[in-house]
Motif scaffolding. Structure first.
Motif, PDB file in Angstrom:
ATOM      1  N   PRO A  21      -7.497  10.233  12.200  1.00  0.00           N
ATOM      2  CA  PRO A  21      -6.776   8.946  12.164  1.00  0.00           C
ATOM      3  C   PRO A  21      -7.263   8.071  11.026  1.00  0.00           C
ATOM      4  CG  PRO A  21      -8.406   8.946  13.923  1.00  0.00           C
ATOM      5  CD  PRO A  21      -8.360  10.349  13.389  1.00  0.00           C
ATOM      6  N   LEU A  22      -6.452   7.078  10.659  1.00  0.00           N
ATOM      7  CA  LEU A  22      -6.758   6.210   9.533  1.00  0.00           C
ATOM      8  C   LEU A  22      -8.107   5.495   9.652  1.00  0.00           C
ATOM      9  CD1 LEU A  22      -3.411   4.400   8.617  1.00  0.00           C
ATOM     10  CD2 LEU A  22      -4.784   5.864   7.122  1.00  0.00           C
ATOM     11  N   TYR A  23      -8.493   5.156  10.853  1.00  0.00           N
ATOM     12  CA  TYR A  23      -9.723   4.385  11.002  1.00  0.00           C
ATOM     13  C   TYR A  23     -10.980   5.225  10.807  1.00  0.00           C
ATOM     14  CZ  TYR A  23     -10.693   6.346  15.639  1.00  0.00           C
ATOM     15  OH  TYR A  23     -10.993   7.202  16.672  1.00  0.00           O
ATOM     16  N   GLN A  24     -10.895   6.539  10.978  1.00  0.00           N
ATOM     17  CA  GLN A  24     -12.084   7.382  10.992  1.00  0.00           C
ATOM     18  C   GLN A  24     -12.910   7.313   9.704  1.00  0.00           C
ATOM     19  OE1 GLN A  24     -13.088   9.029  13.802  1.00  0.00           O
ATOM     20  NE2 GLN A  24     -14.995   9.444  12.681  1.00  0.00           N
ATOM     21  N   PRO A  25     -12.309   7.478   8.517  1.00  0.00           N
ATOM     22  CA  PRO A  25     -13.130   7.380   7.302  1.00  0.00           C
ATOM     23  C   PRO A  25     -13.721   5.993   7.086  1.00  0.00           C
ATOM     24  CG  PRO A  25     -10.801   7.567   6.733  1.00  0.00           C
ATOM     25  CD  PRO A  25     -10.915   7.857   8.196  1.00  0.00           C
ATOM     26  N   VAL A  26     -13.057   4.958   7.574  1.00  0.00           N
ATOM     27  CA  VAL A  26     -13.604   3.603   7.459  1.00  0.00           C
ATOM     28  C   VAL A  26     -14.829   3.468   8.361  1.00  0.00           C
ATOM     29  CG1 VAL A  26     -13.081   1.142   7.487  1.00  0.00           C
ATOM     30  CG2 VAL A  26     -11.237   2.787   7.104  1.00  0.00           C
ATOM     31  N   LEU A  27     -14.739   4.043   9.547  1.00  0.00           N
ATOM     32  CA  LEU A  27     -15.873   4.054  10.466  1.00  0.00           C
ATOM     33  C   LEU A  27     -17.064   4.766   9.831  1.00  0.00           C
ATOM     34  CD1 LEU A  27     -17.172   3.653  13.280  1.00  0.00           C
ATOM     35  CD2 LEU A  27     -16.045   5.787  13.982  1.00  0.00           C
ATOM     36  N   GLU A  28     -16.816   5.924   9.236  1.00  0.00           N
ATOM     37  CA  GLU A  28     -17.885   6.690   8.593  1.00  0.00           C
ATOM     38  C   GLU A  28     -18.478   5.915   7.413  1.00  0.00           C
ATOM     39  OE1 GLU A  28     -15.935  10.332   7.609  1.00  0.00           O
ATOM     40  OE2 GLU A  28     -15.717  10.966   9.710  1.00  0.00           O
ATOM     41  N   TYR A  29     -17.620   5.238   6.682  1.00  0.00           N
ATOM     42  CA  TYR A  29     -18.069   4.416   5.552  1.00  0.00           C
ATOM     43  C   TYR A  29     -18.986   3.297   6.032  1.00  0.00           C
ATOM     44  CZ  TYR A  29     -17.659   1.032   1.688  1.00  0.00           C
ATOM     45  OH  TYR A  29     -17.912   0.129   0.690  1.00  0.00           O
ATOM     46  N   HIS A 133       1.625  -6.457  24.203  1.00  0.00           N
ATOM     47  CA  HIS A 133       1.731  -5.012  24.436  1.00  0.00           C
ATOM     48  C   HIS A 133       0.643  -4.466  25.353  1.00  0.00           C
ATOM     49  CE1 HIS A 133       4.995  -4.331  21.542  1.00  0.00           C
ATOM     50  NE2 HIS A 133       4.424  -5.276  20.822  1.00  0.00           N
ATOM     51  N   ARG A 134      -0.185  -5.333  25.891  1.00  0.00           N
ATOM     52  CA  ARG A 134      -1.234  -4.942  26.839  1.00  0.00           C
ATOM     53  C   ARG A 134      -2.084  -3.791  26.288  1.00  0.00           C
ATOM     54  NH1 ARG A 134      -0.105  -7.748  31.379  1.00  0.00           N
ATOM     55  NH2 ARG A 134       2.047  -8.399  31.716  1.00  0.00           N
ATOM     56  N   LEU A 135      -2.566  -3.971  25.082  1.00  0.00           N
ATOM     57  CA  LEU A 135      -3.345  -2.937  24.416  1.00  0.00           C
ATOM     58  C   LEU A 135      -4.799  -2.961  24.881  1.00  0.00           C
ATOM     59  CD1 LEU A 135      -2.023  -3.491  20.773  1.00  0.00           C
ATOM     60  CD2 LEU A 135      -1.293  -1.724  22.388  1.00  0.00           C
ATOM     61  N   GLU A 136      -5.391  -1.785  24.927  1.00  0.00           N
ATOM     62  CA  GLU A 136      -6.811  -1.679  25.244  1.00  0.00           C
ATOM     63  C   GLU A 136      -7.639  -2.236  24.083  1.00  0.00           C
ATOM     64  OE1 GLU A 136      -8.127  -0.627  28.052  1.00  0.00           O
ATOM     65  OE2 GLU A 136      -6.206  -0.077  28.976  1.00  0.00           O
ATOM     66  N   ASP A 137      -8.832  -2.729  24.406  1.00  0.00           N
ATOM     67  CA  ASP A 137      -9.705  -3.264  23.364  1.00  0.00           C
ATOM     68  C   ASP A 137     -10.000  -2.214  22.296  1.00  0.00           C
ATOM     69  OD1 ASP A 137      -9.873  -5.788  24.437  1.00  0.00           O
ATOM     70  OD2 ASP A 137     -11.814  -5.476  25.401  1.00  0.00           O
ATOM     71  N   ARG A 138     -10.178  -0.966  22.715  1.00  0.00           N
ATOM     72  CA  ARG A 138     -10.514   0.089  21.758  1.00  0.00           C
ATOM     73  C   ARG A 138      -9.452   0.214  20.663  1.00  0.00           C
ATOM     74  NH1 ARG A 138     -13.996   4.607  20.471  1.00  0.00           N
ATOM     75  NH2 ARG A 138     -12.809   5.724  18.874  1.00  0.00           N
ATOM     76  N   ALA A 143      -7.899  -0.864  14.997  1.00  0.00           N
ATOM     77  CA  ALA A 143      -7.023  -1.587  14.065  1.00  0.00           C
ATOM     78  C   ALA A 143      -7.832  -2.470  13.123  1.00  0.00           C
ATOM     79  CB  ALA A 143      -6.014  -2.434  14.841  1.00  0.00           C
ATOM     80  N   LEU A 144      -8.936  -3.017  13.608  1.00  0.00           N
ATOM     81  CA  LEU A 144      -9.798  -3.826  12.754  1.00  0.00           C
ATOM     82  C   LEU A 144     -10.422  -2.976  11.643  1.00  0.00           C
ATOM     83  CD1 LEU A 144     -11.545  -6.187  15.335  1.00  0.00           C
ATOM     84  CD2 LEU A 144     -10.208  -6.900  13.345  1.00  0.00           C
ATOM     85  N   LEU A 145     -10.746  -1.732  11.953  1.00  0.00           N
ATOM     86  CA  LEU A 145     -11.264  -0.829  10.925  1.00  0.00           C
ATOM     87  C   LEU A 145     -10.175  -0.490   9.913  1.00  0.00           C
ATOM     88  CD1 LEU A 145     -13.507   1.642  12.980  1.00  0.00           C
ATOM     89  CD2 LEU A 145     -14.257   0.057  11.197  1.00  0.00           C
ATOM     90  N   VAL A 146      -8.953  -0.275  10.402  1.00  0.00           N
ATOM     91  CA  VAL A 146      -7.831  -0.019   9.489  1.00  0.00           C
ATOM     92  C   VAL A 146      -7.634  -1.228   8.575  1.00  0.00           C
ATOM     93  CG1 VAL A 146      -5.329   0.346   9.346  1.00  0.00           C
ATOM     94  CG2 VAL A 146      -6.678   1.595  11.048  1.00  0.00           C
ATOM     95  N   ALA A 147      -7.683  -2.410   9.156  1.00  0.00           N
ATOM     96  CA  ALA A 147      -7.534  -3.639   8.370  1.00  0.00           C
ATOM     97  C   ALA A 147      -8.644  -3.762   7.330  1.00  0.00           C
ATOM     98  CB  ALA A 147      -7.538  -4.856   9.289  1.00  0.00           C
ATOM     99  N   ALA A 148      -9.850  -3.393   7.721  1.00  0.00           N
ATOM    100  CA  ALA A 148     -10.981  -3.447   6.790  1.00  0.00           C
ATOM    101  C   ALA A 148     -10.769  -2.483   5.624  1.00  0.00           C
ATOM    102  CB  ALA A 148     -12.283  -3.103   7.522  1.00  0.00           C
ATOM    103  N   GLY A 180      -0.531  -4.034   8.599  1.00  0.00           N
ATOM    104  CA  GLY A 180      -0.942  -2.646   8.766  1.00  0.00           C
ATOM    105  C   GLY A 180      -1.545  -2.406  10.137  1.00  0.00           C
ATOM    106  N   ALA A 181      -2.330  -3.361  10.619  1.00  0.00           N
ATOM    107  CA  ALA A 181      -2.951  -3.232  11.941  1.00  0.00           C
ATOM    108  C   ALA A 181      -1.902  -3.198  13.053  1.00  0.00           C
ATOM    109  CB  ALA A 181      -3.918  -4.392  12.168  1.00  0.00           C
ATOM    110  N   ILE A 182      -0.870  -4.016  12.928  1.00  0.00           N
ATOM    111  CA  ILE A 182       0.202  -4.024  13.931  1.00  0.00           C
ATOM    112  C   ILE A 182       0.867  -2.656  14.013  1.00  0.00           C
ATOM    113  CG2 ILE A 182       2.486  -4.952  14.520  1.00  0.00           C
ATOM    114  CD1 ILE A 182       1.609  -7.572  13.109  1.00  0.00           C
ATOM    115  N   VAL A 183       1.251  -2.130  12.860  1.00  0.00           N
ATOM    116  CA  VAL A 183       1.945  -0.836  12.830  1.00  0.00           C
ATOM    117  C   VAL A 183       1.053   0.266  13.374  1.00  0.00           C
ATOM    118  CG1 VAL A 183       3.031   0.883  11.335  1.00  0.00           C
ATOM    119  CG2 VAL A 183       3.424  -1.547  10.918  1.00  0.00           C
ATOM    120  N   TYR A 184      -0.240   0.224  13.028  1.00  0.00           N
ATOM    121  CA  TYR A 184      -1.165   1.218  13.558  1.00  0.00           C
ATOM    122  C   TYR A 184      -1.219   1.142  15.086  1.00  0.00           C
ATOM    123  CZ  TYR A 184      -5.381   3.581  14.991  1.00  0.00           C
ATOM    124  OH  TYR A 184      -6.258   4.404  15.664  1.00  0.00           O
TER     125      TYR A 184
END
Length: 300
Positions: A21-29, A133-138, A143-148, A180-184
């Motif tokens: 997923p898009l957030y994974q490389p940002v997390l690793e970074y 949309h009653r989204l989970e915190d996770r 999405a915050l990582l995607v935004a970053a 981008g975070a919304i769409v993700y």
């Protein structure tokens, strides 16, 4: 890796080739840059989102009056007005963005995402999205990582500071991050995420930074409100699979080119635009006089 990616294209290719997923490389970074474990990074993100939500609540419940007088509880007025222009959700969205930004203008605690001048945009977007949309915190944390990741690439190729590229670099970048975070969060494809970013940039190109009296209050707060509106409209367009036509990387290049050619007076100097109006100058003079009056008497 010393940097995340040079551009959005590289980010997309990397995720597709590695089926992540898009957030994974940002997390690793983040793990590499901060020297922290994955658990520690998630904990940090959780804390950042908590500060964002607290800023919204503070702005909507406590007195938000700045010393200049330009900030005077505007978020609460928007939140409580019985006149609903579009929908209650939209009314609350822009009120929340204003609330978090007013906290910044009144010297409260915020998350600079990516800057303090745009600190109401991501909180307003994500808090409202989670509520509707009653989204989970996770999912919000991802999405915050995607935004970053979006901010890192924009910063590398154009800039995120008003002093570098005008308000297009501040509220424009924050709105692009939010779109981008919304769409993700709503299950969009990588191409749709990047289309949302591109469309948002297209809608904010050329926006100058002209803070009245040099304070991050007017027009900064209402631009945070307009930023969330643009982000949501861009996300809606992108999720319908409407192509941005101009690729996101080229949109970022355009932002950088415009920022470089923008006159200095429109880049956070308070020398042009709204700051240079008669009223703007009068406010600046009043603020200057107030500052002089509170200086300690060094001869005493």
């Amino acid at each position: 890796m010393s940097i995340l990616f040079d551009d959005f294209r590289s980010w997309k290719v990397y995720c597709e080739e590695n089926k992540i997923p898009l957030y994974q490389p940002v997390l690793e970074y983040e793990m590499e840059q901060k020297g922290r474990t994955e658990a520690e990074i998630w904990q940090h993100i959780q804390k950042a989102y908590q500060v964002m939500t607290e800023a919204i609540q503070t702005g909507l419940t406590e007195d938000m009056t700045s010393r200049s007088g330009m900030v005077n509880n505007g978020a609460k007025k928007v939140f409580k007005t019985p006149i609903v222009v579009l929908s209650k959700e939209f009314q609350e969205l822009i009120a929340r963005a204003m609330a978090a930004k007013e906290v910044n203008s009144c010297m409260g605690r915020i998350v600079a995402a990516p800057t303090a001048g745009a600190s109401g945009i991501l909180p307003g977007i994500l808090y409202t999205l989670q509520q509707i949309h009653r989204l989970e915190d996770r999912k919000i944390w991802e999405a915050l990582l995607v935004a970053a990741g979006i901010a890192l690439i924009i910063e590398r190729n154009a800039g995120i500071a008003g002093a570098v590229g005008g308000c297009q670099a501040e509220t424009g970048s924050a709105a692009a991050m939010g779109a981008g975070a919304i769409v993700y969060c709503l299950g969009g494809t990588t191409q749709q995420v990047f289309n949302a970013v591109a469309i948002t940039i297209q809608c904010t190109l050329g926006l100058v930074c002209d803070p009245v009296a040099g304070l991050v209050e007017v027009p900064c707060i209402v631009r945070n409100a307009s930023g969330v509106a643009i982000a949501y409209s861009s996300a809606q367009i992108a999720l319908a699979d409407v192509d941005a036509v101009i690729p996101v990387d080229e949109c970022v290049q355009a932002m950088g080119e415009i920022g470089q050619s923008m006159e200095t007076r429109y880049k956070e100097t308070a020398l042009g635009g709204l700051a240079a109006t008669l009223t703007g100058k009068a406010i600046a003079q009043k603020v200057l006089v107030q500052d002089v009056e509170i200086l300690p008497d060094e001869t005493a």
